[in-house]
Design a protein around this motif. Structure first.
Motif, PDB file in Angstrom:
ATOM      1  N   ARG A 279     102.380  33.575  42.639  1.00  0.00           N
ATOM      2  CA  ARG A 279     102.733  32.978  43.927  1.00  0.00           C
ATOM      3  C   ARG A 279     101.804  31.812  44.236  1.00  0.00           C
ATOM      4  NH1 ARG A 279     104.028  37.437  48.543  1.00  0.00           N
ATOM      5  NH2 ARG A 279     105.057  38.988  47.276  1.00  0.00           N
ATOM      6  N   HIS A 280     102.373  30.666  44.518  1.00  0.00           N
ATOM      7  CA  HIS A 280     101.618  29.497  44.973  1.00  0.00           C
ATOM      8  C   HIS A 280     102.152  29.038  46.316  1.00  0.00           C
ATOM      9  CE1 HIS A 280      99.753  29.365  41.047  1.00  0.00           C
ATOM     10  NE2 HIS A 280     100.946  29.388  40.489  1.00  0.00           N
ATOM     11  N   GLY A 281     102.864  29.845  46.980  1.00  0.00           N
ATOM     12  CA  GLY A 281     103.466  29.537  48.266  1.00  0.00           C
ATOM     13  C   GLY A 281     104.385  30.673  48.641  1.00  0.00           C
ATOM     14  N   PRO A 282     105.111  30.543  49.731  1.00  0.00           N
ATOM     15  CA  PRO A 282     106.003  31.626  50.134  1.00  0.00           C
ATOM     16  C   PRO A 282     107.151  31.809  49.150  1.00  0.00           C
ATOM     17  CG  PRO A 282     106.405  29.671  51.449  1.00  0.00           C
ATOM     18  CD  PRO A 282     105.195  29.378  50.628  1.00  0.00           C
ATOM     19  N   LEU A 283     107.623  33.036  49.030  1.00  0.00           N
ATOM     20  CA  LEU A 283     108.828  33.295  48.240  1.00  0.00           C
ATOM     21  C   LEU A 283     110.040  32.887  49.078  1.00  0.00           C
ATOM     22  CD1 LEU A 283     108.051  36.812  46.748  1.00  0.00           C
ATOM     23  CD2 LEU A 283     108.457  34.730  45.440  1.00  0.00           C
ATOM     24  N   VAL A 284     110.922  32.092  48.499  1.00  0.00           N
ATOM     25  CA  VAL A 284     112.127  31.647  49.203  1.00  0.00           C
ATOM     26  C   VAL A 284     113.341  32.011  48.354  1.00  0.00           C
ATOM     27  CG1 VAL A 284     113.368  29.712  50.228  1.00  0.00           C
ATOM     28  CG2 VAL A 284     110.870  29.743  50.272  1.00  0.00           C
ATOM     29  N   PHE A 285     114.271  32.729  48.959  1.00  0.00           N
ATOM     30  CA  PHE A 285     115.517  33.114  48.282  1.00  0.00           C
ATOM     31  C   PHE A 285     116.684  32.518  49.069  1.00  0.00           C
ATOM     32  CE2 PHE A 285     112.384  36.389  47.534  1.00  0.00           C
ATOM     33  CZ  PHE A 285     112.476  36.625  46.174  1.00  0.00           C
ATOM     34  N   VAL A 286     117.618  31.912  48.353  1.00  0.00           N
ATOM     35  CA  VAL A 286     118.822  31.366  48.984  1.00  0.00           C
ATOM     36  C   VAL A 286     120.015  32.174  48.475  1.00  0.00           C
ATOM     37  CG1 VAL A 286     120.308  29.366  49.280  1.00  0.00           C
ATOM     38  CG2 VAL A 286     117.835  29.071  49.184  1.00  0.00           C
ATOM     39  N   ILE A 287     120.687  32.859  49.377  1.00  0.00           N
ATOM     40  CA  ILE A 287     121.855  33.683  49.042  1.00  0.00           C
ATOM     41  C   ILE A 287     123.093  32.925  49.495  1.00  0.00           C
ATOM     42  CG2 ILE A 287     122.955  35.932  49.332  1.00  0.00           C
ATOM     43  CD1 ILE A 287     120.200  36.988  50.258  1.00  0.00           C
ATOM     44  N   SER A 288     123.929  32.525  48.541  1.00  0.00           N
ATOM     45  CA  SER A 288     125.100  31.721  48.884  1.00  0.00           C
ATOM     46  C   SER A 288     126.365  32.368  48.337  1.00  0.00           C
ATOM     47  CB  SER A 288     124.950  30.294  48.331  1.00  0.00           C
ATOM     48  OG  SER A 288     124.795  30.318  46.925  1.00  0.00           O
ATOM     49  N   GLY A 289     127.499  31.883  48.818  1.00  0.00           N
ATOM     50  CA  GLY A 289     128.791  32.404  48.391  1.00  0.00           C
ATOM     51  C   GLY A 289     129.832  32.177  49.468  1.00  0.00           C
ATOM     52  N   LEU A 290     131.081  32.468  49.139  1.00  0.00           N
ATOM     53  CA  LEU A 290     132.168  32.197  50.064  1.00  0.00           C
ATOM     54  C   LEU A 290     132.117  33.136  51.268  1.00  0.00           C
ATOM     55  CD1 LEU A 290     135.513  33.782  49.104  1.00  0.00           C
ATOM     56  CD2 LEU A 290     133.636  33.995  47.520  1.00  0.00           C
ATOM     57  N   PRO A 291     132.775  32.795  52.358  1.00  0.00           N
ATOM     58  CA  PRO A 291     132.769  33.661  53.548  1.00  0.00           C
ATOM     59  C   PRO A 291     133.285  35.058  53.227  1.00  0.00           C
ATOM     60  CG  PRO A 291     133.665  31.499  54.084  1.00  0.00           C
ATOM     61  CD  PRO A 291     133.508  31.531  52.588  1.00  0.00           C
ATOM     62  N   GLY A 292     132.604  36.066  53.772  1.00  0.00           N
ATOM     63  CA  GLY A 292     133.023  37.447  53.563  1.00  0.00           C
ATOM     64  C   GLY A 292     132.478  38.079  52.309  1.00  0.00           C
ATOM     65  N   ILE A 293     131.645  37.353  51.544  1.00  0.00           N
ATOM     66  CA  ILE A 293     131.146  37.879  50.274  1.00  0.00           C
ATOM     67  C   ILE A 293     129.974  38.828  50.473  1.00  0.00           C
ATOM     68  CG2 ILE A 293     129.412  36.132  49.756  1.00  0.00           C
ATOM     69  CD1 ILE A 293     132.061  37.493  47.302  1.00  0.00           C
ATOM     70  N   GLY A 294     129.397  38.877  51.697  1.00  0.00           N
ATOM     71  CA  GLY A 294     128.327  39.831  51.985  1.00  0.00           C
ATOM     72  C   GLY A 294     126.929  39.246  51.920  1.00  0.00           C
ATOM     73  N   LYS A 295     126.786  37.963  52.250  1.00  0.00           N
ATOM     74  CA  LYS A 295     125.475  37.316  52.182  1.00  0.00           C
ATOM     75  C   LYS A 295     124.506  37.908  53.208  1.00  0.00           C
ATOM     76  CE  LYS A 295     127.472  33.352  52.998  1.00  0.00           C
ATOM     77  NZ  LYS A 295     128.882  33.751  52.946  1.00  0.00           N
ATOM     78  N   THR A 296     124.942  37.964  54.454  1.00  0.00           N
ATOM     79  CA  THR A 296     124.074  38.486  55.506  1.00  0.00           C
ATOM     80  C   THR A 296     123.775  39.967  55.274  1.00  0.00           C
ATOM     81  OG1 THR A 296     124.951  36.883  57.085  1.00  0.00           O
ATOM     82  CG2 THR A 296     123.851  38.818  57.996  1.00  0.00           C
ATOM     83  N   ALA A 297     124.780  40.727  54.874  1.00  0.00           N
ATOM     84  CA  ALA A 297     124.573  42.164  54.635  1.00  0.00           C
ATOM     85  C   ALA A 297     123.508  42.393  53.571  1.00  0.00           C
ATOM     86  CB  ALA A 297     125.887  42.823  54.228  1.00  0.00           C
ATOM     87  N   LEU A 298     123.555  41.597  52.498  1.00  0.00           N
ATOM     88  CA  LEU A 298     122.554  41.741  51.435  1.00  0.00           C
ATOM     89  C   LEU A 298     121.164  41.369  51.949  1.00  0.00           C
ATOM     90  CD1 LEU A 298     121.717  42.193  48.487  1.00  0.00           C
ATOM     91  CD2 LEU A 298     122.310  39.795  48.050  1.00  0.00           C
ATOM     92  N   ALA A 299     121.057  40.244  52.656  1.00  0.00           N
ATOM     93  CA  ALA A 299     119.745  39.807  53.150  1.00  0.00           C
ATOM     94  C   ALA A 299     119.137  40.849  54.085  1.00  0.00           C
ATOM     95  CB  ALA A 299     119.878  38.460  53.859  1.00  0.00           C
ATOM     96  N   VAL A 300     119.929  41.357  55.012  1.00  0.00           N
ATOM     97  CA  VAL A 300     119.411  42.339  55.971  1.00  0.00           C
ATOM     98  C   VAL A 300     119.060  43.646  55.259  1.00  0.00           C
ATOM     99  CG1 VAL A 300     120.042  43.750  57.971  1.00  0.00           C
ATOM    100  CG2 VAL A 300     120.593  41.311  57.940  1.00  0.00           C
ATOM    101  N   HIS A 301     119.887  44.052  54.307  1.00  0.00           N
ATOM    102  CA  HIS A 301     119.624  45.290  53.565  1.00  0.00           C
ATOM    103  C   HIS A 301     118.306  45.195  52.799  1.00  0.00           C
ATOM    104  CE1 HIS A 301     120.443  48.933  51.298  1.00  0.00           C
ATOM    105  NE2 HIS A 301     120.282  48.262  50.171  1.00  0.00           N
ATOM    106  N   VAL A 302     118.115  44.097  52.069  1.00  0.00           N
ATOM    107  CA  VAL A 302     116.870  43.932  51.308  1.00  0.00           C
ATOM    108  C   VAL A 302     115.683  43.841  52.252  1.00  0.00           C
ATOM    109  CG1 VAL A 302     115.609  42.387  49.771  1.00  0.00           C
ATOM    110  CG2 VAL A 302     118.016  42.856  49.339  1.00  0.00           C
ATOM    111  N   ALA A 303     115.847  43.149  53.382  1.00  0.00           N
ATOM    112  CA  ALA A 303     114.746  43.014  54.344  1.00  0.00           C
ATOM    113  C   ALA A 303     114.326  44.376  54.886  1.00  0.00           C
ATOM    114  CB  ALA A 303     115.156  42.083  55.479  1.00  0.00           C
ATOM    115  N   HIS A 304     115.287  45.252  55.148  1.00  0.00           N
ATOM    116  CA  HIS A 304     114.931  46.597  55.619  1.00  0.00           C
ATOM    117  C   HIS A 304     114.203  47.381  54.521  1.00  0.00           C
ATOM    118  CE1 HIS A 304     116.557  47.181  59.666  1.00  0.00           C
ATOM    119  NE2 HIS A 304     117.528  46.347  59.332  1.00  0.00           N
ATOM    120  N   ARG A 305     114.652  47.235  53.286  1.00  0.00           N
ATOM    121  CA  ARG A 305     114.021  47.972  52.179  1.00  0.00           C
ATOM    122  C   ARG A 305     112.581  47.521  51.949  1.00  0.00           C
ATOM    123  NH1 ARG A 305     117.035  50.306  47.742  1.00  0.00           N
ATOM    124  NH2 ARG A 305     115.521  49.309  46.372  1.00  0.00           N
TER     125      ARG A 305
END
Length: 707
Positions: A279-305
């Protein structure tokens, strides 16, 4: 039986110590227990058990004989000694030797997704140690590579435990274990620095400063060197610590209770968070995809874990308002700064000043930031902390390739079994995995998580609705999007937002691409639909790919760059085309693209077979002029699915002339490839079109009869 070598050699049976055999047998047992289950050569046994040039093979054989009998008396068949041509091997269960238990727990900790579980495994691994290997008494042990590797693994475990305990806020339970290992490795500066940080963050700054002084004096007196930068940095951090509490925000939305699948994507995001390496700075992940593919659900799920890894808290912001307008990063920073403890009067007015204060407040804090539905890189950059202890999860429809160092996660539809499991969980119905109708439902949903969820809610809301009946309803393409709407959940609104955000050129390209029925296509297809040069069409296609509305599939066998889209996108695009494009324009676009396939069939056929077909004239009359592919001989394999779809569409739309011409031009390829069944199907469609259109000449040509 337990054989303990991480300290003085001890053997226990049923929890009670067992008297050890004589010194030579005891030395042999200790060396063999370093690598249980592995053959140890006689030379190595002689050197480690008795010292260089002190033992003999005869003495080794006698000691092995006595050890074999002793093991039989103490352990029965649980442990034993085997002789091979090159040495001896101690056989014992994995849990019988402490060094094996230590190694297994240390390895398991490296892959544990739950940070609390990882902390427990590291502590359990270190708990196996009672002192140096075999008490540090055997001659030659210090220089042995196996012993050195085990001792170094202990140091690595302690450093990892210290770092993880600091991040989880559980320093107190780690201090005794780390202090013990640090005492055994007094010159390991990274471990000493980890102990200093552990003490400082556990509310023991005075102990931390005394530890720094002990390390400094030892290095100067014994080695004549000054402390490393890592020790100096830990010292400075201990001096800065004043014990004041800072507000810890926890802004995450609730996790999705029935979250399903995405194991690989979850690991790709969570595993880098578990280690501070590289690590030389913050970890940044970009989750992309078409609407309804579950981008927000994945981000929130991983954040809780991974929440426990970020003792500084978690910030969350939606970067697009309910009306679709982008959120101003200046306003988002204002909210973040106030949550982090800044008074209203201390919040600067300018964006750059707010971003600078934000980086200051998040430095060394261990913060996780979720930025949902980002519009572009300029909106995201000011919201990224500067500290290497932070992580940022960005979701968005568009590809944000301009964020330096960001790890890109492009989501596709769920795996088939995961989609069926999600359908069963949402619907509350058992046995979905064994119901063929469930597989059809998720296929009609394109395995899009939102669409599968809507289908599951429909089944849950109507207990009398069978999966088979729902699948039959979704089979109808004209009503499929209407069927994927229930109780405020729908696929169409997300697609509306993505479509309306497009510029005029890509927007028209998207809706015209709803007219051909192919799931994938080359760039010339869009050019034919739009009646523009291929380069212009390619630019529009790339814009659609960046917006998450197309998938670049790479070059096909013929050297053509291909793009793909799911059926739901095609059906939505067709809706938009019917609502926007006049019927004459739609028909003309379809004839151009069908003619393009006819043109290519004729041109590639002429290249392959040496002569132009009778459809050369019609091809030029119907056809959009398409550049020949780089590999004409592989072209039909690449386009065969599209040609079949084009033939069916020409027939269904009543373009009998094109249907006859397409069938006739395709038949030589199918004959050459030996696809007899497909050739008969194509011939039947062509003959039916010739009969319907009264084309006697075309019928004879299809049958190979001169007119």
């Amino acid at each position: 039986m337990d054989i303990l070598i991480l300290g003085d050699l001890i053997v226990r049976s049923e929890g009670r110590p067992v008297p050890l055999p004589g010194p030579s047998v005891r030395a042999l047992l200790g060396v063999l227990a370093l690598t249980p289950g592995e053959v140890v050569g006689e030379e190595r046994l002689l050197t480690l058990a008795w010292g260089a040039d002190k033992g003999t093979r005869r003495g080794l054989q006698c000691a092995a004989h006595r050890l074999r009998g002793w093991l039989r008396d103490v352990a029965g068949t649980a442990c034993g000694l085997e002789h091979t041509g090159s040495g001896y091997r101690l056989t014992a269960p994995d849990d019988a030797v402490d060094v094996t238990r230590f190694t297994l727990r240390a390895r398991e900790s490296e892959t544990a997704a739950d940070p609390r579980r990882r902390l427990s495994l590291l502590a359990a691994a270190l708990g196996e140690w009672r002192g140096p290997v075999l008490g540090g008494r055997s001659e030659g042990l210090d220089a042995d590579p196996v012993v050195w590797a085990v001792e170094q693994a202990r140091v690595d475990c302690a450093a990892a435990l210290a770092d993880l305990a600091c991040r989880l806020g559980r320093q107190a339970e780690a201090v005794p274990l780390v202090r013990e290992v640090a005492a055994a490795a007094p010159y390991d500066e990274p471990l000493q620095a980890a102990l200093v940080r552990l003490l400082a963050t556990s509310g023991r700054p005075a102990e931390a400063l005394r530890q720094v002084e002990r390390v400094r004096r030892r290095l100067a007196d014994d080695l004549g060197i000054a402390p490393s930068a890592e020790i100096r940095n830990a010292h400075a951090a201990a001096l800065r610590g004043d014990g004041r509490l800072r507000p810890v925000p926890r802004q995450l939305p609730p996790d999705v209770p029935d979250f399903t699948g995405r194991a690989a994507e979850t690991a790709a995001i969570s595993e880098p968070m578990l280690t501070a390496a590289d690590r030389h700075g913050p970890l940044v992940f970009v989750i992309s995809g078409l609407p309804g593919i579950g981008k927000t659900a994945l981000a929130v799920h991983v954040a809780h874990r991974t929440a426990a890894l970020f003792p500084g808290g978690q910030l969350y912001a939606e970067l697009r308002g309910p009306d679709g307008r982008p959120a101003d990063p200046r306003d988002v920073l204002g909210r973040f700064l106030r949550v982090l403890g800044a008074a209203d009067a201390a919040v600067p007015a300018a964006l750059d000043d707010r971003a600078a204060l934000y980086r200051s407040l998040t430095a060394d804090r261990g913060l996780q930031v979720i930025l949902d539905d980002a519009v572009d890189e300029a909106q995201v950059r000011p919201l990224i902390p500067g500290s290497s202890g932070c992580a940022v999860l960005v979701t968005g429809r568009t590809f944000l390739g301009g964020l330096a160092g960001a790890r890109q996660i492009r989501l596709q539809g769920l795996d088939g079994p995961d989609a069926v499991r999600l359908l069963g969980r949402v619907s509350g119905r058992d046995g979905m995995a064994d119901d063929p109708a469930a597989a059809r439902i998720v296929r009609f949903c394109d395995r899009l998580p939102l669409a599968v969820r809507v289908a599951g809610v429909r089944l849950a809301a109507r207990p009398a609705l069978s999966p088979g009946r729902l699948a039959a309803g979704l089979r109808d393409e004209d009503g499929r999007l209407d069927g994927l709407e229930v109780h405020g959940l729908a696929v169409r609104p997300g697609l509306d937002a993505a479509y309306c955000a497009l510029d005029a050129g890509p927007r028209r390209t998207f809706r015209l691409l709803g007219l051909p029925r192919t799931r994938d296509f080359a760039a010339w297809t869009a050019a034919a639909l739009l009646d523009v040069p291929v380069d212009t069409a390619t630019a529009h296609l790339e814009a659609l790919a960046d917006a998450g509305l197309l998938d670049p599939l790479g070059d096909d066998a013929a050297g053509q760059l291909r793009y793909g889209r799911c059926d739901l996108l095609r059906l939505y695009a067709a809706e938009r085309a019917r609502a926007t494009e006049p019927r004459a324009a739609r028909d003309a676009a379809v004839r151009r693209v069908l003619g393009g396939w006819l043109y290519l069939l004729d041109e590639v056929g002429a290249w392959l077979f040496g002569t132009s077909s009778r459809y050369a004239g019609p091809a030029r009359a119907f056809g959009y002029r398409v550049p020949l592919p780089e590999c004409p001989e592989a072209w039909y394999d690449a386009e065969s699915g599209a040609v079949r779809a084009a033939l069916g569409q020409a027939w269904e739309h009543g373009h009998d002339d094109l249907t006859v011409a397409l069938a006739g031009a395709a038949l030589p390829f199918l004959a050459r490839l030996g696809r007899d069944d497909e050739r008969r199907r194509v011939l039947r469609v062509g003959l039916a079109a010739a009969d319907r259109g009264g084309d006697r000449t075309g019928r004879l040509a299809l049958l190979g009869i001169p007119a």
